[in-house]
Design a protein around this motif. Structure first.
Motif, PDB file in Angstrom:
ATOM      1  N   ARG A   1       0.837  -1.204   0.000  1.00 35.75           N
ATOM      2  CA  ARG A   1       0.000   0.000   0.000  1.00 35.75           C
ATOM      3  C   ARG A   1       0.869   1.250   0.000  1.00 35.75           C
ATOM      4  O   ARG A   1       0.614   2.210  -0.732  1.00 35.75           O
ATOM      5  N   TRP A   2       1.871   1.266   0.856  1.00 39.78           N
ATOM      6  CA  TRP A   2       2.775   2.420   0.940  1.00 39.78           C
ATOM      7  C   TRP A   2       3.453   2.685  -0.404  1.00 39.78           C
ATOM      8  O   TRP A   2       3.520   3.829  -0.856  1.00 39.78           O
ATOM      9  N   LEU A   3       3.957   1.632  -1.030  1.00 37.27           N
ATOM     10  CA  LEU A   3       4.721   1.822  -2.264  1.00 37.27           C
ATOM     11  C   LEU A   3       3.826   2.309  -3.398  1.00 37.27           C
ATOM     12  O   LEU A   3       4.199   3.215  -4.150  1.00 37.27           O
ATOM     13  N   LEU A   4       2.650   1.731  -3.517  1.00 36.05           N
ATOM     14  CA  LEU A   4       1.713   2.195  -4.543  1.00 36.05           C
ATOM     15  C   LEU A   4       1.313   3.645  -4.295  1.00 36.05           C
ATOM     16  O   LEU A   4       1.282   4.460  -5.224  1.00 36.05           O
ATOM     17  N   ALA A   5       1.013   3.959  -3.048  1.00 36.19           N
ATOM     18  CA  ALA A   5       0.596   5.327  -2.720  1.00 36.19           C
ATOM     19  C   ALA A   5       1.711   6.320  -3.027  1.00 36.19           C
ATOM     20  O   ALA A   5       1.469   7.385  -3.612  1.00 36.19           O
ATOM     21  N   ALA A   6       2.938   5.989  -2.657  1.00 33.91           N
ATOM     22  CA  ALA A   6       4.065   6.884  -2.907  1.00 33.91           C
ATOM     23  C   ALA A   6       4.292   7.090  -4.404  1.00 33.91           C
ATOM     24  O   ALA A   6       4.721   8.165  -4.834  1.00 33.91           O
ATOM     25  N   ALA A   7       3.993   6.064  -5.192  1.00 34.86           N
ATOM     26  CA  ALA A   7       4.136   6.166  -6.645  1.00 34.86           C
ATOM     27  C   ALA A   7       2.961   6.902  -7.289  1.00 34.86           C
ATOM     28  O   ALA A   7       2.973   7.123  -8.500  1.00 34.86           O
ATOM     29  N   GLY A   8       1.967   7.258  -6.476  1.00 33.86           N
ATOM     30  CA  GLY A   8       0.813   7.974  -7.012  1.00 33.86           C
ATOM     31  C   GLY A   8      -0.178   7.072  -7.722  1.00 33.86           C
ATOM     32  O   GLY A   8      -0.948   7.540  -8.576  1.00 33.86           O
TER      33      GLY A   8
ATOM     34  N   VAL B   1      19.849   6.012  -1.542  1.00 30.99           N
ATOM     35  CA  VAL B   1      20.599   5.548  -2.709  1.00 30.99           C
ATOM     36  C   VAL B   1      20.471   6.547  -3.855  1.00 30.99           C
ATOM     37  O   VAL B   1      19.357   6.869  -4.287  1.00 30.99           O
ATOM     38  N   GLY B   2      21.610   7.045  -4.342  1.00 31.52           N
ATOM     39  CA  GLY B   2      21.614   7.864  -5.545  1.00 31.52           C
ATOM     40  C   GLY B   2      20.935   9.213  -5.428  1.00 31.52           C
ATOM     41  O   GLY B   2      20.620   9.836  -6.442  1.00 31.52           O
ATOM     42  N   ASN B   3      20.691   9.653  -4.203  1.00 28.96           N
ATOM     43  CA  ASN B   3      20.008  10.927  -3.967  1.00 28.96           C
ATOM     44  C   ASN B   3      18.689  11.017  -4.714  1.00 28.96           C
ATOM     45  O   ASN B   3      18.292  12.077  -5.208  1.00 28.96           O
ATOM     46  N   LYS B   4      18.004   9.880  -4.820  1.00 35.53           N
ATOM     47  CA  LYS B   4      16.712   9.813  -5.495  1.00 35.53           C
ATOM     48  C   LYS B   4      15.801   8.880  -4.707  1.00 35.53           C
ATOM     49  O   LYS B   4      16.241   7.835  -4.224  1.00 35.53           O
ATOM     50  N   LEU B   5      14.552   9.256  -4.597  1.00 34.72           N
ATOM     51  CA  LEU B   5      13.590   8.426  -3.868  1.00 34.72           C
ATOM     52  C   LEU B   5      13.555   7.019  -4.446  1.00 34.72           C
ATOM     53  O   LEU B   5      13.473   6.834  -5.659  1.00 34.72           O
TER      54      LEU B   5
ATOM     55  N   GLN C   1      15.197  10.782  11.344  1.00 39.00           N
ATOM     56  CA  GLN C   1      14.048  11.649  11.576  1.00 39.00           C
ATOM     57  C   GLN C   1      13.843  12.604  10.395  1.00 39.00           C
ATOM     58  O   GLN C   1      12.713  12.837   9.961  1.00 39.00           O
ATOM     59  N   ALA C   2      14.948  13.138   9.883  1.00 40.41           N
ATOM     60  CA  ALA C   2      14.853  14.059   8.751  1.00 40.41           C
ATOM     61  C   ALA C   2      14.343  13.342   7.504  1.00 40.41           C
ATOM     62  O   ALA C   2      13.546  13.895   6.736  1.00 40.41           O
ATOM     63  N   LEU C   3      14.810  12.112   7.281  1.00 43.16           N
ATOM     64  CA  LEU C   3      14.330  11.334   6.137  1.00 43.16           C
ATOM     65  C   LEU C   3      12.830  11.072   6.264  1.00 43.16           C
ATOM     66  O   LEU C   3      12.079  11.198   5.286  1.00 43.16           O
ATOM     67  N   LYS C   4      12.406  10.697   7.453  1.00 49.41           N
ATOM     68  CA  LYS C   4      10.983  10.442   7.690  1.00 49.41           C
ATOM     69  C   LYS C   4      10.147  11.684   7.365  1.00 49.41           C
ATOM     70  O   LYS C   4       9.107  11.593   6.699  1.00 49.41           O
ATOM     71  N   THR C   5      10.605  12.835   7.813  1.00 48.61           N
ATOM     72  CA  THR C   5       9.891  14.087   7.528  1.00 48.61           C
ATOM     73  C   THR C   5       9.893  14.386   6.037  1.00 48.61           C
ATOM     74  O   THR C   5       8.866  14.787   5.468  1.00 48.61           O
ATOM     75  N   ARG C   6      11.039  14.191   5.398  1.00 54.20           N
ATOM     76  CA  ARG C   6      11.179  14.497   3.970  1.00 54.20           C
ATOM     77  C   ARG C   6      10.226  13.637   3.133  1.00 54.20           C
ATOM     78  O   ARG C   6       9.513  14.135   2.257  1.00 54.20           O
ATOM     79  N   VAL C   7      10.215  12.333   3.396  1.00 53.30           N
ATOM     80  CA  VAL C   7       9.345  11.426   2.634  1.00 53.30           C
ATOM     81  C   VAL C   7       7.881  11.691   2.961  1.00 53.30           C
ATOM     82  O   VAL C   7       7.018  11.689   2.079  1.00 53.30           O
ATOM     83  N   SER C   8       7.594  11.964   4.228  1.00 51.71           N
ATOM     84  CA  SER C   8       6.209  12.216   4.647  1.00 51.71           C
ATOM     85  C   SER C   8       5.618  13.451   3.985  1.00 51.71           C
ATOM     86  O   SER C   8       4.404  13.550   3.813  1.00 51.71           O
TER      87      SER C   8
ATOM     88  N   LEU D   1       6.281  14.451   0.909  1.00 52.95           N
ATOM     89  CA  LEU D   1       6.029  14.274  -0.518  1.00 52.95           C
ATOM     90  C   LEU D   1       4.512  14.226  -0.740  1.00 52.95           C
ATOM     91  O   LEU D   1       3.796  13.563   0.020  1.00 52.95           O
ATOM     92  N   PRO D   2       3.989  14.918  -1.737  1.00 52.48           N
ATOM     93  CA  PRO D   2       2.522  15.041  -1.887  1.00 52.48           C
ATOM     94  C   PRO D   2       1.773  13.710  -1.853  1.00 52.48           C
ATOM     95  O   PRO D   2       0.748  13.597  -1.159  1.00 52.48           O
ATOM     96  N   ASN D   3       2.266  12.697  -2.563  1.00 50.66           N
ATOM     97  CA  ASN D   3       1.551  11.416  -2.587  1.00 50.66           C
ATOM     98  C   ASN D   3       1.558  10.733  -1.230  1.00 50.66           C
ATOM     99  O   ASN D   3       0.555  10.138  -0.806  1.00 50.66           O
ATOM    100  N   VAL D   4       2.700  10.810  -0.538  1.00 48.65           N
ATOM    101  CA  VAL D   4       2.804  10.188   0.787  1.00 48.65           C
ATOM    102  C   VAL D   4       1.985  10.979   1.800  1.00 48.65           C
ATOM    103  O   VAL D   4       1.290  10.402   2.643  1.00 48.65           O
TER     104      VAL D   4
END
Length: 212
Positions: free
Chosen positions: A20-27, A149-153, A182-189, A191-194
């Motif tokens: 669910r998380w991965l699909l949602a993050a991918a929009g 990895v690779g400075n890309k989500l 903590q910063a990564l969690k905030t950054r990913v959270s 993201l509009p889709n997340v």
């Protein structure tokens, strides 16, 4: 049929939640066939829809996919969340397999007899604080980039964020000393889709109903 992926699982987090998380993050919008009990599971089995007689199962792109890690890899590849080359994919797999080890400790906790749960909880706290979180913190510190990895989500960032939410709900103090996580969690959270997926009323399942 709408053409959206259809997720067949119980109305809990379990082994479907990362999907669910991965699909949602991918929009990707998806539908769910929520199994209400053993009878619904038996119907899927009797209809010949489950290769190994178990869920999760995802209907997507004309396939009936089973085995959660295989499903995650397919989604990550399809939506460009699996690195740009073999080396990056190796790193992503290494990191997600490490996360899976910690996820498995939660599975063991949920299936442990009551008298063994304190020991299982202590093991989770020890492994999170002294083994897994330091490793991921070190990765982020080593390159100073926004993502693992690779400075890309990638799949690794999304699944780590899911894990961080789980651990935070289990014991928030475990994250206190890991500022980069903590910063990564905030950054990913953010993201509009997340961010949309984290809102009340989404298809995200609450931790309180987690059953393995």
């Amino acid at each position: 049929m709408s053409g959206k992926p259809v997720l067949h699982y119980f109305n809990i987090q379990g082994r479907m939640e990362s999907i669910r998380w991965l699909l949602a993050a991918a929009g990707v919008e998806f539908e769910e066939n929520l199994l209400m009990g053993q009878e619904d599971l038996e119907k899927l089995r009797n209809d010949g829809l489950l290769m190994f007689q178990q869920v999760p199962m995802v209907e997507m792109d004309g396939m009936k996919m089973v085995q959660s890690r295989a499903i995650l890899n397919y989604i990550a590849t399809k939506y460009n969340l699996y690195g740009k080359d073999m080396k990056e994919r190796l790193l992503i797999d290494m990191y997600t397999e490490g996360m899976a080890d910690l996820f498995e400790l939660f599975i063991k906790l949920m299936s442990s007899p009551t008298e063994q749960r304190d020991a299982a909880k202590s093991l989770i706290k020890d492994r999170a604080k002294n083994r897994f979180f330091p490793a991921f913190e070190k990765v982020l510190k080593s390159h100073g980039q926004d993502y693992l990895v690779g400075n890309k989500l990638s799949k690794a960032d999304i699944l780590l964020t899911e894990l961080l939410y789980m651990v935070e709900e289990f014991d928030a103090s475990l994250l206190t000393s890991f500022t980069l996580l903590q910063a990564l969690k905030t950054r990913v959270s953010n993201l509009p889709n997340v961010k949309k997926f984290l809102q009340p009323g989404s298809q995200r399942k609450p931790y309180s109903t987690k059953i393995y």
